[in-house]
Each structure stands twice: as structure tokens, then as C-alpha cells.
Design an enzyme around this catalytic site. Structure first.
Site, mmCIF file in Angstrom:
data_model
loop_
_atom_site.group_PDB
_atom_site.id
_atom_site.type_symbol
_atom_site.label_atom_id
_atom_site.label_comp_id
_atom_site.label_asym_id
_atom_site.label_seq_id
_atom_site.Cartn_x
_atom_site.Cartn_y
_atom_site.Cartn_z
ATOM 1 C CB SER A 35 -0.900 0.012 1.241
ATOM 2 O OG SER A 35 -1.503 1.270 1.443
ATOM 3 C CE1 TYR A 68 -4.141 -1.998 4.756
ATOM 4 C CE2 TYR A 68 -3.591 0.277 4.217
ATOM 5 C CZ TYR A 68 -3.899 -1.008 3.817
ATOM 6 O OH TYR A 68 -3.967 -1.311 2.479
#
Length: 336
Positions: free
Chosen positions: A127, A152
Site C-alpha cells: 500500500s 494498517y
């Protein structure tokens, strides 16, 4: 090839599965159909895949180690695309354990299965969040990414480190893809594109964080999928030029690569909202709010490494992508 796609009922996994099937690959799609967001949308995506020749669905959780091992033994996959993950920056502030269970333990199970079953190449989702507090633009895969701003992001960085370890120890070819703000038809309901379109069409106010001063490198789903498929076909190899005295984080003496997949064109949030207003024919009611914990102000993908490796650069204009999403949304939800 026979390819395992994890997270096949998810946004990117669904589109990737369709692309692989469309070119003649056999796909086993794995998903647990959890309720992080509306499972009926996941089931609707899956309903599009199940009738397609060459597709088989496995309802399974990556945390089910025995079940995953049995699946690998039964199918003898050639390659793996790992897209299953607990997504969302803000949700990681609320339910951090879900990120460890899925993104760390689940990915560990995938790596072990790849190792013991002779997988020729594993491509996995990372990501843009891993860039954290970096401010040098555009973000380049050669940059240090040791300062994540959310759990995350930390789990995605951990995935990259875990993948490198397996590439080094077991010569398992691994390629990590840092996705930049993916949007498009069949998108996730927790993403800004979906939330803004839904609320604007309902006449409800939208929350605009950082007082609208965000900018994101919005990347259309078809461009993401093209990057996934091209990198899957280009098996990661050791970098003969890698220098331990000046190490490049994106390559290695192991068969390991990291690439950004982004539009290489950050879009200001207020312009993004204006384009949704144009596409829907409605004005947004704006609820201006401060920066949220875990957020980054700006993302911007440097994609030279991707272009050099596979000859592809994402290029779908934001205006065109938003038009396609709004048309899909109106059709799927029967909204005038």
C-alpha cells in the site's frame, strides 16, 4: 496457468480474477466473505465470477492454516496473487487485532504454503500507506519507509519484510505492489469515491477531512489490474547491481521486487469532489473537518520502476474514471 487469487470477492481481487480468466488462466478464488463492509456487494461480485469458465471458489479464511494447506495440496497452483487483507487506515484505530490476524498471521500462512508447494511467483498487495511521514514527492520505491502512521501501514511494511525473508531464505520469487487509492466500478463502500457518491446522491453531507487540503494519487481499477497481471508474468529475479553498502529497498540479491502502481498525478480533494458533483449532477453538502489520526496529507506515486520493468504506466484520467464509477453506482443501486 493455475492461479490462486486471495480476496477474490474483494474489489481488486474480483477485477484481477476476471482479467486472468479472460486471457485463459484457471483461477481459484479464495475469500471468507467477512462483514467488514456489506457482504452483499462481495456476493454480487462473486456471482459475476462463478459462471465464468475456469473459475472455482473456495470460501476460506487465511487464518485457517490447515484449510489453506489442503487447498494448496489439492490444486498445485503455478502462481499466487495475494490480495486478501484487512484494509482501511481509520478502522485500524478501532480494531487493531484484525490487522494482525489477517495481514500478519494470514500472510504468514500464504508464505509457508507457497514455500512448500513450489510456487513459481507470488505477487502480494502492499500500500501507498507505507510511505507514512515521507514528504519527498513523488514517492519512490527506493525511499526508506520506516515511519508508518497507522497500524494498517505497519502491517503492509511488515508484509514486505516477510516476503523478502522468504525470497532470501527459500529463493521464493516475491513481488510487492504498493497500490495508490484505487477506485472504480464495484469499489469498496468504505472508500471516499463510494462514500461521496452515495451521500451526494442522497443529499446528505460528506465529511471532508483536513479541510479539503488532501491530495491523492487516485488510480483507476483497470490500471491497477493491468499492473498486477504484468508483474505476475514477470517473475522477480535477483538484482545483480544490488549494493549492500548502499542498499535499494525495492530490490535485492534475492528474487524480490517492490513497485508502485499509481496514476503519477495527485488530485486535490476539492477537485475530486467537484468531478463527482459534475458526474452526478448534484451539489455536495460539505462538512469540513480537521486531519484525522493516521492520515497522510498527500500521495504521489513515482512509477519509473514499474514502467521499466513491465512497460506499463497507469494513465486513466480522473474525470473518465469518475464517470464510469457513477454510471456503475446508479445502475447497481438503481439510483436516478
Amino acid at each position: 496457468m493455475k492461479v490462486l487469487v486471495t480476496g477474490a470477492a474483494g474489489f481488486i481481487g474480483f477485477h484481477t480474477s476476471k482479467a486472468l480468466l479472460g486471457r485463459g488462466d484457471t483461477v481459484v478464488g479464495l475469500d471468507n466473505l467477512n462483514d467488514y463492509y456489506d457482504p452483499t456487494l462481495k456476493e454480487a461480485r462473486l456471482a459475476q465470477l462463478v459462471p465464468l469458465p475456469g473459475f472455482e471458489f473456495a470460501r476460506l479464511d487465511l487464518g485457517d492454516r490447515a484449510g489453506l494447506e489442503a487447498l494448496f495440496r489439492a490444486h498445485r497452483f503455478d502462481r499466487v496473487v495475494n490480495l486478501a487483507a484487512q484494509a482501511g487506515v481509520r478502522y485500524s484505530l478501532i480494531n487493531p487485532h484484525a490487522y494482525i490476524d489477517v495481514n500478519i498471521v494470514g500472510f504468514m500462512n500464504v508464505l509457508e504454503c507457497c514455500r512448500h508447494n513450489g510456487i513459481a511467483h507470488c505477487v502480494f498487495a502492499s500500500s501507498s500507506s507505507v510511505y507514512g511521514s515521507n514528504t519527498a514527492m513523488p514517492f519512490e520505491v527506493s525511499q526508506n519507509v520506516d515511519h508508518p502512521l497507522s497500524l494498517y501501514a505497519a502491517t503492509k511494511k511488515a508484509n514486505e519484510l516477510m516476503a523478502h525473508t522468504y525470497a532470501h531464505l527459500y529463493r521464493l520469487p516475491m513481488t510487492g505492489l504498493r497500490f495508490f487509492t484505487v477506485y472504480g466500478p464495484w469499489g469498496r463502500p468504505d472508500m471516499s469515491m463510494f462514500i461521496f457518491t452515495s451521500k451526494i446522491l442522497k443529499g446528505e453531507p460528506i465529511d471532508v477531512f483536513n479541510n479539503g487540503k488532501h491530495a491523492r494519487d487516485f488510480t483507476y481499477i483497470d490500471d491497477i489490474v493491468e499492473g498486477v497481471v504484468r508483474t505476475l508474468d514477470k517473475v522477480a529475479e535477483p538484482d545483480p547491481a544490488w549494493d549492500s553498502a548502499s542498499p535499494d529497498p525495492a530490490t535485492s540479491t534475492a528474487p524480490y521486487r517492490i513497485y508502485n502502481i499509481g496514476n503519477n498525478n495527485p488530485v486535490e480533494l476539492m477537485y475530486f469532489i467537484a468531478q463527482i458533483e459534475r458526474a452526478t449532477g448534484r451539489k455536495a453538502i460539505l462538512n469540513m473537518l480537521p486531519m484525522q489520526p493516521g492520515d497522510v496529507e498527500r500521495t504521489y506515486a513515482g512509477v519509473d520502476a514499474l514502467v521499466e520493468a513491465v512497460g506499463f504506466k497507469p494513465a486513466t484520467p480522473i474525470e473518465e474514471g469518475i464517470d464510469r464509477f457513477v454510471r456503475w453506482y446508479r445502475d447497481f443501486y438503481k439510483v436516478n
